[in-house]
Each structure stands twice: as C-alpha cells, then as structure tokens.
Write a protein that holds these residues in place. Sequence first.
Motif, mmCIF file in Angstrom:
data_model
loop_
_atom_site.group_PDB
_atom_site.id
_atom_site.type_symbol
_atom_site.label_atom_id
_atom_site.label_comp_id
_atom_site.label_asym_id
_atom_site.label_seq_id
_atom_site.Cartn_x
_atom_site.Cartn_y
_atom_site.Cartn_z
ATOM 1 N N VAL A 104 0.728 -0.902 0.270
ATOM 2 C CA VAL A 104 0.206 0.016 -0.419
ATOM 3 C C VAL A 104 0.684 1.082 0.329
ATOM 4 N N PHE A 105 2.205 1.229 1.045
ATOM 5 C CA PHE A 105 3.531 2.514 0.573
ATOM 6 C C PHE A 105 3.195 2.707 -0.379
ATOM 7 N N ALA A 106 4.173 0.899 -1.296
ATOM 8 C CA ALA A 106 4.576 1.646 -2.644
ATOM 9 C C ALA A 106 3.237 2.110 -3.786
ATOM 10 N N ALA A 107 2.474 2.384 -3.200
ATOM 11 C CA ALA A 107 1.375 2.123 -4.228
ATOM 12 C C ALA A 107 0.716 3.790 -4.083
ATOM 13 N N CYS A 108 0.695 4.080 -2.861
ATOM 14 C CA CYS A 108 0.072 5.297 -2.378
ATOM 15 C C CYS A 108 1.487 6.480 -2.906
ATOM 16 N N LEU A 109 2.355 5.619 -2.724
ATOM 17 C CA LEU A 109 3.939 6.859 -3.226
ATOM 18 C C LEU A 109 4.021 6.522 -5.043
ATOM 19 N N ASP A 129 -6.020 1.772 -17.651
ATOM 20 C CA ASP A 129 -5.543 3.164 -18.155
ATOM 21 C C ASP A 129 -4.284 3.426 -16.683
ATOM 22 N N ILE A 130 -4.457 3.614 -15.210
ATOM 23 C CA ILE A 130 -3.663 3.203 -14.649
ATOM 24 C C ILE A 130 -2.563 3.290 -15.109
ATOM 25 N N SER A 131 -2.660 2.086 -14.786
ATOM 26 C CA SER A 131 -1.749 0.927 -14.493
ATOM 27 C C SER A 131 -0.332 1.126 -15.254
ATOM 28 N N SER A 132 -0.781 0.906 -16.641
ATOM 29 C CA SER A 132 0.001 1.951 -17.506
ATOM 30 C C SER A 132 0.826 3.236 -17.391
ATOM 31 N N LEU A 133 -0.293 4.035 -16.953
ATOM 32 C CA LEU A 133 0.012 5.053 -17.024
ATOM 33 C C LEU A 133 1.546 5.135 -16.176
ATOM 34 N N PHE A 134 1.185 4.700 -14.881
ATOM 35 C CA PHE A 134 2.844 4.804 -13.781
ATOM 36 C C PHE A 134 3.717 3.418 -14.005
ATOM 37 N N SER A 135 3.707 2.736 -15.104
ATOM 38 C CA SER A 135 3.924 1.432 -15.466
ATOM 39 C C SER A 135 4.012 0.320 -14.190
ATOM 40 N N ILE A 136 2.766 0.587 -13.079
ATOM 41 C CA ILE A 136 3.293 -0.745 -12.426
ATOM 42 C C ILE A 136 1.913 -1.818 -12.296
ATOM 43 N N PRO A 137 2.025 -2.811 -11.640
ATOM 44 C CA PRO A 137 0.824 -3.762 -11.843
ATOM 45 C C PRO A 137 -0.309 -2.791 -11.468
ATOM 46 N N GLU A 138 -1.349 -4.057 -12.204
ATOM 47 C CA GLU A 138 -2.469 -3.440 -11.254
ATOM 48 C C GLU A 138 -2.546 -3.602 -10.115
ATOM 49 N N TYR A 139 -2.239 -4.708 -9.588
ATOM 50 C CA TYR A 139 -2.718 -5.331 -8.307
ATOM 51 C C TYR A 139 -2.164 -3.734 -7.393
ATOM 52 N N TYR A 140 -1.114 -2.660 -7.804
ATOM 53 C CA TYR A 140 -1.140 -1.335 -6.527
ATOM 54 C C TYR A 140 -2.495 -0.501 -7.345
ATOM 55 N N VAL A 141 -2.387 -0.386 -8.027
ATOM 56 C CA VAL A 141 -3.517 0.408 -8.448
ATOM 57 C C VAL A 141 -5.087 0.301 -7.531
ATOM 58 N N LYS A 142 -5.171 -1.538 -7.759
ATOM 59 C CA LYS A 142 -6.301 -2.556 -6.402
ATOM 60 C C LYS A 142 -6.327 -1.811 -5.013
ATOM 61 N N LEU A 143 -4.824 -1.696 -4.725
ATOM 62 C CA LEU A 143 -4.361 -1.182 -3.459
ATOM 63 C C LEU A 143 -4.522 -0.582 -2.811
#
Length: 148
Positions: A104-109, A129-143
């Motif tokens: 969650v910390f990583a996702a918020c950062l 779209d959010i996952s692609s925007l920040f180049s992160i796995p969707e898991y972090y967007v969900k968190l």
Amino acid sequence: MVERILDKVNSIIDYYGTRNPFELCEEMGIIVLECDLPKSVNGIYTILHGQNTIILSSSLDDNIKRVVCSHEMGHAILHNGLNCLDLEKNTNFSMPFFEKEADVFAACLIIDDNEVKKNICNNTLELHDISSLFSIPEYYVKLRYQIQ
C-alpha cells in the motif's frame, strides 16, 4: 489502513518535494544497493551496521526496481526496527499484514492522484490505464483505490 499510509506518504512527498523512491531514500539516508539475489527475492529491507538498507535484485528492470524500492521503503518507514524473521518465529504477528502495508505504501507513493485526474477522459479511466500510466502492475492500483 490506506488513508493512514497515504497521509504518511503525502507528508514525506510534501517535505522532500519528490515521489521518486530513489531520491527519497537518498534524502532520508536509506542506503540502496543492487546485487544478485535468488530469483524468488526481488528486494530486502534490513538494518546493516545500524543503517537502514534496501537491497534490490540487479536482474529487475527499472520499473520493477522502482516498485520494489518503494515497497522496501515502506518497510523502512512503517516497520523500522522490526525484524520480520524474529516476529514470525517468536510471535503471532502476521507477515502478510506487513507485506500488504508495504505494498500500500508503494502504491500511494507511485500513484499520483493529480496525474490520474489529468488523464481522465470522458469521466473514466480504467484500471489498466492507471497501471500503464505509472508502469506498475494492476495489483497496486487496486490497493491504492481499494478495489476488490
């Protein structure tokens, strides 16, 4: 949990003027090292000789290193001084809880709500779209947005 961690992350970003985990670690005196780690280990947070230290697998690509560094930084800030191996062995603390907090910390950062708002088209922005925007796995967007 998310709001508490988001408040902590936002205060760090406001104070240091960046959300780049590598710059934040440097400013906060957290040493970041890269080395060969077993394939199953992306990163480690530890205290070496009294110094907060993050060790990243040198085999990771830059985007994943950023995510892993953010996650391990979450441990350094949220769980500073805790030895997870001792806790797991000698207490009833749940290691998955600590891992989720660090995620969650990583996702918020990494996820900047202002950037998300700027990129909304026709009042919608999909998870991918959010996952692609920040180049992160969707898991972090969900968190970050507490999506099941």
